[in-house]
Design a protein around this motif. Sequence first.
Motif, PDB file in Angstrom:
ATOM      1  N   ALA A  81       1.974  -0.822   5.666  1.00  0.00           N
ATOM      2  CA  ALA A  81       2.175   0.625   5.451  1.00  0.00           C
ATOM      3  C   ALA A  81       3.065   1.252   6.519  1.00  0.00           C
ATOM      4  CB  ALA A  81       0.830   1.335   5.398  1.00  0.00           C
ATOM      5  N   GLY A  82       4.055   0.471   6.981  1.00  0.00           N
ATOM      6  CA  GLY A  82       5.029   1.006   7.918  1.00  0.00           C
ATOM      7  C   GLY A  82       4.618   1.004   9.370  1.00  0.00           C
ATOM      8  N   ASN A  83       3.454   0.429   9.683  1.00  0.00           N
ATOM      9  CA  ASN A  83       3.021   0.372  11.080  1.00  0.00           C
ATOM     10  C   ASN A  83       3.861  -0.637  11.864  1.00  0.00           C
ATOM     11  OD1 ASN A  83       1.063   0.887  13.316  1.00  0.00           O
ATOM     12  ND2 ASN A  83       0.567  -1.270  12.999  1.00  0.00           N
ATOM     13  N   GLU A  84       4.119  -0.348  13.124  1.00  0.00           N
ATOM     14  CA  GLU A  84       4.800  -1.281  14.020  1.00  0.00           C
ATOM     15  C   GLU A  84       3.800  -1.690  15.094  1.00  0.00           C
ATOM     16  OE1 GLU A  84       7.699  -3.785  15.146  1.00  0.00           O
ATOM     17  OE2 GLU A  84       7.912  -2.357  13.481  1.00  0.00           O
TER      18      GLU A  84
ATOM     19  N   PHE B 229     -11.406   6.598  -0.143  1.00  0.00           N
ATOM     20  CA  PHE B 229     -10.985   7.643   0.783  1.00  0.00           C
ATOM     21  C   PHE B 229      -9.877   8.481   0.148  1.00  0.00           C
ATOM     22  CE2 PHE B 229      -8.834   3.662   1.743  1.00  0.00           C
ATOM     23  CZ  PHE B 229      -7.492   4.008   1.750  1.00  0.00           C
ATOM     24  N   ALA B 230      -9.719   9.691   0.635  1.00  0.00           N
ATOM     25  CA  ALA B 230      -8.689  10.584   0.122  1.00  0.00           C
ATOM     26  C   ALA B 230      -7.308   9.970   0.321  1.00  0.00           C
ATOM     27  CB  ALA B 230      -8.767  11.938   0.836  1.00  0.00           C
ATOM     28  N   SER B 231      -6.432  10.190  -0.611  1.00  0.00           N
ATOM     29  CA  SER B 231      -5.069   9.649  -0.628  1.00  0.00           C
ATOM     30  C   SER B 231      -5.043   8.137  -0.821  1.00  0.00           C
ATOM     31  CB  SER B 231      -4.293  10.022   0.651  1.00  0.00           C
ATOM     32  OG  SER B 231      -4.110  11.430   0.721  1.00  0.00           O
ATOM     33  N   GLY B 232      -6.169   7.557  -1.231  1.00  0.00           N
ATOM     34  CA  GLY B 232      -6.224   6.106  -1.425  1.00  0.00           C
ATOM     35  C   GLY B 232      -6.493   5.687  -2.854  1.00  0.00           C
ATOM     36  N   ALA B 233      -6.318   6.596  -3.823  1.00  0.00           N
ATOM     37  CA  ALA B 233      -6.729   6.292  -5.197  1.00  0.00           C
ATOM     38  C   ALA B 233      -6.120   5.003  -5.729  1.00  0.00           C
ATOM     39  CB  ALA B 233      -6.374   7.459  -6.125  1.00  0.00           C
ATOM     40  N   GLY B 234      -4.815   4.841  -5.570  1.00  0.00           N
ATOM     41  CA  GLY B 234      -4.163   3.639  -6.072  1.00  0.00           C
ATOM     42  C   GLY B 234      -4.573   2.396  -5.311  1.00  0.00           C
ATOM     43  N   TYR B 235      -4.556   2.504  -3.996  1.00  0.00           N
ATOM     44  CA  TYR B 235      -4.912   1.350  -3.166  1.00  0.00           C
ATOM     45  C   TYR B 235      -6.378   0.981  -3.378  1.00  0.00           C
ATOM     46  CZ  TYR B 235      -4.875  -1.736   0.901  1.00  0.00           C
ATOM     47  OH  TYR B 235      -4.953  -2.824   1.732  1.00  0.00           O
ATOM     48  N   ASN B 236      -7.259   1.996  -3.383  1.00  0.00           N
ATOM     49  CA  ASN B 236      -8.667   1.727  -3.649  1.00  0.00           C
ATOM     50  C   ASN B 236      -8.852   1.020  -4.986  1.00  0.00           C
ATOM     51  OD1 ASN B 236      -9.785   4.819  -2.127  1.00  0.00           O
ATOM     52  ND2 ASN B 236     -10.018   2.758  -1.310  1.00  0.00           N
ATOM     53  N   ALA B 237      -8.159   1.499  -6.006  1.00  0.00           N
ATOM     54  CA  ALA B 237      -8.304   0.904  -7.334  1.00  0.00           C
ATOM     55  C   ALA B 237      -7.967  -0.578  -7.315  1.00  0.00           C
ATOM     56  CB  ALA B 237      -7.415   1.639  -8.333  1.00  0.00           C
TER      57      ALA B 237
ATOM     58  N   GLY C 221       0.811  -1.205   0.000  1.00  0.00           N
ATOM     59  CA  GLY C 221       0.000   0.000   0.000  1.00  0.00           C
ATOM     60  C   GLY C 221       0.847   1.259   0.000  1.00  0.00           C
ATOM     61  N   HIS C 222       0.508   2.188  -0.864  1.00  0.00           N
ATOM     62  CA  HIS C 222       1.114   3.522  -0.876  1.00  0.00           C
ATOM     63  C   HIS C 222      -0.033   4.526  -0.842  1.00  0.00           C
ATOM     64  CE1 HIS C 222       5.050   1.884  -1.789  1.00  0.00           C
ATOM     65  NE2 HIS C 222       4.531   1.224  -2.807  1.00  0.00           N
ATOM     66  N   PHE C 223       0.070   5.505   0.038  1.00  0.00           N
ATOM     67  CA  PHE C 223      -1.055   6.417   0.240  1.00  0.00           C
ATOM     68  C   PHE C 223      -0.584   7.859   0.051  1.00  0.00           C
ATOM     69  CE2 PHE C 223      -1.617   2.540   2.659  1.00  0.00           C
ATOM     70  CZ  PHE C 223      -2.855   2.111   2.185  1.00  0.00           C
ATOM     71  N   ALA C 224      -1.170   8.516  -0.934  1.00  0.00           N
ATOM     72  CA  ALA C 224      -0.828   9.901  -1.256  1.00  0.00           C
ATOM     73  C   ALA C 224      -1.935  10.450  -2.146  1.00  0.00           C
ATOM     74  CB  ALA C 224       0.511   9.973  -1.987  1.00  0.00           C
ATOM     75  N   PRO C 225      -2.135  11.771  -2.137  1.00  0.00           N
ATOM     76  CA  PRO C 225      -3.087  12.359  -3.088  1.00  0.00           C
ATOM     77  C   PRO C 225      -2.730  11.936  -4.507  1.00  0.00           C
ATOM     78  CG  PRO C 225      -2.381  13.991  -1.483  1.00  0.00           C
ATOM     79  CD  PRO C 225      -1.518  12.784  -1.267  1.00  0.00           C
ATOM     80  N   VAL C 226      -3.729  11.783  -5.344  1.00  0.00           N
ATOM     81  CA  VAL C 226      -3.502  11.219  -6.669  1.00  0.00           C
ATOM     82  C   VAL C 226      -2.510  12.040  -7.489  1.00  0.00           C
ATOM     83  CG1 VAL C 226      -5.479  12.415  -7.744  1.00  0.00           C
ATOM     84  CG2 VAL C 226      -4.678  10.213  -8.654  1.00  0.00           C
ATOM     85  N   ASP C 227      -2.438  13.355  -7.255  1.00  0.00           N
ATOM     86  CA  ASP C 227      -1.495  14.170  -7.999  1.00  0.00           C
ATOM     87  C   ASP C 227      -0.067  14.024  -7.485  1.00  0.00           C
ATOM     88  OD1 ASP C 227      -2.672  15.467  -5.712  1.00  0.00           O
ATOM     89  OD2 ASP C 227      -1.626  17.309  -6.280  1.00  0.00           O
ATOM     90  N   GLU C 228       0.086  13.378  -6.318  1.00  0.00           N
ATOM     91  CA  GLU C 228       1.421  13.163  -5.752  1.00  0.00           C
ATOM     92  C   GLU C 228       1.858  11.706  -5.823  1.00  0.00           C
ATOM     93  OE1 GLU C 228       1.555  14.747  -1.794  1.00  0.00           O
ATOM     94  OE2 GLU C 228       0.577  16.631  -2.369  1.00  0.00           O
ATOM     95  N   LEU C 229       0.910  10.812  -6.086  1.00  0.00           N
ATOM     96  CA  LEU C 229       1.231   9.385  -6.178  1.00  0.00           C
ATOM     97  C   LEU C 229       2.135   9.154  -7.381  1.00  0.00           C
ATOM     98  CD1 LEU C 229       0.416   6.605  -4.841  1.00  0.00           C
ATOM     99  CD2 LEU C 229      -1.264   6.403  -6.684  1.00  0.00           C
ATOM    100  N   SER C 230       3.258   8.467  -7.163  1.00  0.00           N
ATOM    101  CA  SER C 230       4.201   8.269  -8.261  1.00  0.00           C
ATOM    102  C   SER C 230       3.756   7.129  -9.171  1.00  0.00           C
ATOM    103  CB  SER C 230       5.600   7.969  -7.708  1.00  0.00           C
ATOM    104  OG  SER C 230       5.648   6.672  -7.153  1.00  0.00           O
ATOM    105  N   GLU C 231       4.262   7.160 -10.373  1.00  0.00           N
ATOM    106  CA  GLU C 231       3.952   6.097 -11.332  1.00  0.00           C
ATOM    107  C   GLU C 231       4.454   4.748 -10.828  1.00  0.00           C
ATOM    108  OE1 GLU C 231       4.479   5.141 -16.121  1.00  0.00           O
ATOM    109  OE2 GLU C 231       5.399   6.908 -15.219  1.00  0.00           O
ATOM    110  N   SER C 232       5.634   4.734 -10.219  1.00  0.00           N
ATOM    111  CA  SER C 232       6.188   3.468  -9.720  1.00  0.00           C
ATOM    112  C   SER C 232       5.349   2.916  -8.571  1.00  0.00           C
ATOM    113  CB  SER C 232       7.639   3.658  -9.269  1.00  0.00           C
ATOM    114  OG  SER C 232       7.734   4.563  -8.186  1.00  0.00           O
ATOM    115  N   GLN C 233       4.824   3.790  -7.692  1.00  0.00           N
ATOM    116  CA  GLN C 233       3.959   3.339  -6.611  1.00  0.00           C
ATOM    117  C   GLN C 233       2.663   2.753  -7.159  1.00  0.00           C
ATOM    118  OE1 GLN C 233       3.804   7.086  -4.478  1.00  0.00           O
ATOM    119  NE2 GLN C 233       5.152   6.320  -2.860  1.00  0.00           N
TER     120      GLN C 233
END
Length: 237
Positions: free
Chosen positions: A191-194, A147-155, A93-105
């Motif tokens: 997503a980096g949680n411990e 949800f916001a910042s979840g465009a890639g993960y949601n997809a 999972g990578h979470f960022a606004p769609v305009d900031e989400l990288s192509e590689s992510q």
Amino acid sequence: MKDLKNKVAYITGGSKGIGLGVAKKLVENGMKVAISGRTLKTVQQASEHLGTKDQVLALESDVTDHGDEERAIGAILEKWGQLDVVLANAGVGHFAPVDELSESQWHQMIDTNLNGVFHTLKASVDALKKSKGYYMTLASLAGTNFFASGAGYNATKFGVVGFTQAAMLDLRKYDIKVSTIMPGSVATHFAGNEPSESDAWKIQPEDIGELVIDLLKMHPRTLPSKIEVRPSRPDKK
């Protein structure tokens, strides 16, 4: 599958988190379990705490590579001669606004979360036809709630839910049962949680394991094809 003893399961992404939690419950119920991950050493270390070499098989496989998954299934069949249950659990999972989400992510999530479930099913479906087995995917409530910042993960998770439900309709004529499990907040390293005591309110990996056992033991006339599961109460902050 009321008697699970000596049934054989394969779990992708099984070295930690939900995959490992499910593997523990399956082994406790007498099943033989293969777990895979991208790094063999990590998978082997996880397998040492699950059971004996007769019960557990550690495999190196990247679900983004169909050939890897074919080799993993081949190793399982060579060791145990059958395959009864598959849980396509590997995910990122990578979470960022769609305009900031990288192509590689974006591509990493598509390749792992969505292409991966197809590769795992494609590699295992012939064995599941023979055993009249069970194929499960690990989706998410993010597969129905955007949800916001979840465009890639949601997809990817919306895709996993749609893929799994269509596969269910395709494969039930072979007496293969197909379900997708859609958890909410789970206490994992995702997503980096411990994981810590602060995660006590969340679903625990072994809870998903109990759910898988319940599905396997359900009367064959009944199929919960899409299961939403969430914490009973939200975090009390």
